[in-house]
Design an enzyme around this catalytic site. Structure first.
Site, PDB file in Angstrom:
ATOM      1  N   ASN A   9       0.868  68.708 -63.851  1.00  0.00           N
ATOM      2  CA  ASN A   9      -0.043  69.624 -64.533  1.00  0.00           C
ATOM      3  C   ASN A   9       0.798  70.447 -65.505  1.00  0.00           C
ATOM      4  OD1 ASN A   9      -1.934  71.449 -65.357  1.00  0.00           O
ATOM      5  ND2 ASN A   9      -2.146  72.484 -63.374  1.00  0.00           N
ATOM      6  N   TRP A  10       0.767  70.039 -66.761  1.00  0.00           N
ATOM      7  CA  TRP A  10       1.615  70.703 -67.760  1.00  0.00           C
ATOM      8  C   TRP A  10       1.094  72.088 -68.137  1.00  0.00           C
ATOM      9  CZ3 TRP A  10       2.696  66.254 -71.871  1.00  0.00           C
ATOM     10  CH2 TRP A  10       3.549  65.308 -71.279  1.00  0.00           C
ATOM     11  N   LYS A  11      -0.155  72.373 -67.817  1.00  0.00           N
ATOM     12  CA  LYS A  11      -0.782  73.654 -68.183  1.00  0.00           C
ATOM     13  C   LYS A  11      -0.636  73.896 -69.699  1.00  0.00           C
ATOM     14  CE  LYS A  11       0.081  75.223 -63.518  1.00  0.00           C
ATOM     15  NZ  LYS A  11       0.273  76.327 -62.584  1.00  0.00           N
ATOM     16  N   HIS A  97      -9.086  74.249 -61.134  1.00  0.00           N
ATOM     17  CA  HIS A  97      -7.759  74.808 -60.866  1.00  0.00           C
ATOM     18  C   HIS A  97      -7.910  76.319 -60.640  1.00  0.00           C
ATOM     19  CE1 HIS A  97      -3.664  76.182 -61.406  1.00  0.00           C
ATOM     20  NE2 HIS A  97      -3.296  74.950 -61.101  1.00  0.00           N
ATOM     21  N   GLU A  99      -6.322  78.744 -61.672  1.00  0.00           N
ATOM     22  CA  GLU A  99      -6.208  79.554 -62.895  1.00  0.00           C
ATOM     23  C   GLU A  99      -7.543  79.573 -63.648  1.00  0.00           C
ATOM     24  OE1 GLU A  99      -2.738  77.503 -64.360  1.00  0.00           O
ATOM     25  OE2 GLU A  99      -1.621  78.313 -62.666  1.00  0.00           O
ATOM     26  N   GLU A 169      -4.332  73.584 -53.096  1.00  0.00           N
ATOM     27  CA  GLU A 169      -3.291  74.421 -53.705  1.00  0.00           C
ATOM     28  C   GLU A 169      -3.460  75.863 -53.248  1.00  0.00           C
ATOM     29  OE1 GLU A 169      -1.809  72.551 -57.615  1.00  0.00           O
ATOM     30  OE2 GLU A 169      -3.643  73.615 -58.068  1.00  0.00           O
ATOM     31  N   GLY A 175       3.321  78.550 -58.623  1.00  0.00           N
ATOM     32  CA  GLY A 175       4.210  79.198 -59.582  1.00  0.00           C
ATOM     33  C   GLY A 175       5.042  80.324 -58.993  1.00  0.00           C
ATOM     34  N   SER A 215       4.305  75.018 -55.994  1.00  0.00           N
ATOM     35  CA  SER A 215       5.773  74.997 -55.945  1.00  0.00           C
ATOM     36  C   SER A 215       6.347  73.720 -55.337  1.00  0.00           C
ATOM     37  CB  SER A 215       6.299  76.236 -55.219  1.00  0.00           C
ATOM     38  OG  SER A 215       5.916  77.413 -55.916  1.00  0.00           O
ATOM     39  N   GLY A 236       3.125  71.703 -61.098  1.00  0.00           N
ATOM     40  CA  GLY A 236       3.166  72.468 -62.336  1.00  0.00           C
ATOM     41  C   GLY A 236       4.581  72.521 -62.896  1.00  0.00           C
ATOM     42  N   GLY A 237       5.276  73.621 -62.619  1.00  0.00           N
ATOM     43  CA  GLY A 237       6.596  73.885 -63.198  1.00  0.00           C
ATOM     44  C   GLY A 237       7.556  72.703 -63.187  1.00  0.00           C
TER      45      GLY A 237
HETATM   46  P1  PGA Z   1       3.459  74.975 -59.596  1.00  0.00           P
HETATM   47  O1  PGA Z   1       1.937  74.776 -60.057  1.00  0.00           O
HETATM   48  O2  PGA Z   1       3.970  73.622 -59.161  1.00  0.00           O
HETATM   49  O3  PGA Z   1       4.169  75.508 -60.778  1.00  0.00           O
HETATM   50  O4  PGA Z   1       3.418  75.923 -58.431  1.00  0.00           O
HETATM   51  C1  PGA Z   1       1.082  73.917 -59.366  1.00  0.00           C
HETATM   52  C2  PGA Z   1      -0.286  73.929 -60.000  1.00  0.00           C
HETATM   53  O5  PGA Z   1      -0.721  74.993 -60.448  1.00  0.00           O
HETATM   54  O6  PGA Z   1      -0.974  72.896 -60.072  1.00  0.00           O
END
Ligand code: PGA
Length: 253
Positions: A9-11, A97, A99, A169, A175, A215, A236-237
């Protein structure tokens, strides 16, 4: 067959050239995916076509949109419909998601509508669920996440439900560098599978992929993915660094 999935997930990250390079670097690793393994990249909308072309000749590599709108078409400036995604041959879309839920006020009901539109246009939703820290601290996370599933998914027929990928999640792990322990992840995944089994039968529940997100790193992916009910991750990250995401794909069981 239940798939094992590493989903990036590049966001809202990376410029176009950076995105091209990252994808090239991961694909150049030539990781051979087994029949039941998939790598998916959820990329920013302007990069969907480039990314889909890049994975076109690769078996079991797919591109996902990060979001879509809950209306079919019309005067919704700036939004993207599932029909548009379908017309670009996009086969997956991240839905709900945390967010999107938090910053854009997406409700369980709105997500149910998005899920319906995805299925109507042959797009597999990667449905995200997960509890905030206060709920975890009150030890009511099972009910909280079950309710997210109930309100967004349980109107579906068995035939429709079996097309869904779920990503658990916990918001406190996204994050933050604070990963759920393998016990916490396995416990919730097993619980969600039992809820699915009660509603739709064991056979269907056994065939749904439930990814863990929050994470996931190259150093903890293997341990998390080794849990019986964890079928890969939404990352994500760590998905923004080619070497890390390559290791995460290689950690699939
Ligand atoms: P993260 O994000 O791996 O940076 O914690 C995961 C996500 O939001 O899908």
């Amino acid at each position: 067959m239940r798939k094992q999935i590493a989903a990036a997930n590049w966001k809202m990250n990376l410029t176009y050239p950076q995105a091209e390079n990252l994808l090239t670097d991961v694909l150049n690793a030539q990781i051979e995916l087994k029949e039941d393994q998939q790598a998916i990249f959820a990329v920013p909308s302007p990069y969907l076509m480039m990314a889909n072309a890049a994975v076109a000749s690769k078996d079991n590599y797919f591109i996902a949109a990060q979001n879509c709108y809950n209306k079919e078409s019309g005067a919704y400036t700036g939004e993207i419909s599932t029909e548009m995604l379908h017309s670009l041959n996009i086969e997956y879309c991240v839905i709900g998601h945390s967010e999107r839920r938090e910053y854009f006020g997406e409700s369980n009901q709105m997500l149910a509508e998005k899920i319906n539109l995805c299925l109507e246009f042959e797009i597999t939703p990667i449905f995200c669920c997960g509890e905030p820290l206060t709920i975890r601290e009150a030890a009511t996370q099972n009910n909280y996440v079950e309710n997210q599933l109930r309100e967004s998914l349980f109107h579906l027929t068995p035939d429709q439900l079996q097309k869904i990928v779920i990503a658990y999640e916990p918001i406190w792990a996204i994050g933050t560098g604070k990963t759920a322990s393998t016990e916490q992840a396995q416990e919730m995944h097993a619980y969600l599978r039992s809820v699915l089994a009660k509603q739709y039968g064991q056979n269907l529940a056994d065939n749904i992929s439930i990814l863990y997100g929050g994470s996931v790193k190259s150093g903890n992916a293997k341990e998390l993915f080794s849990c019986e009910d964890v079928d890969g991750g939404l990352v994500g990250g760590a998905s923004l660094i080619a070497a890390d995401f390559i290791k995460i794909i290689q950690s699939l069981k």
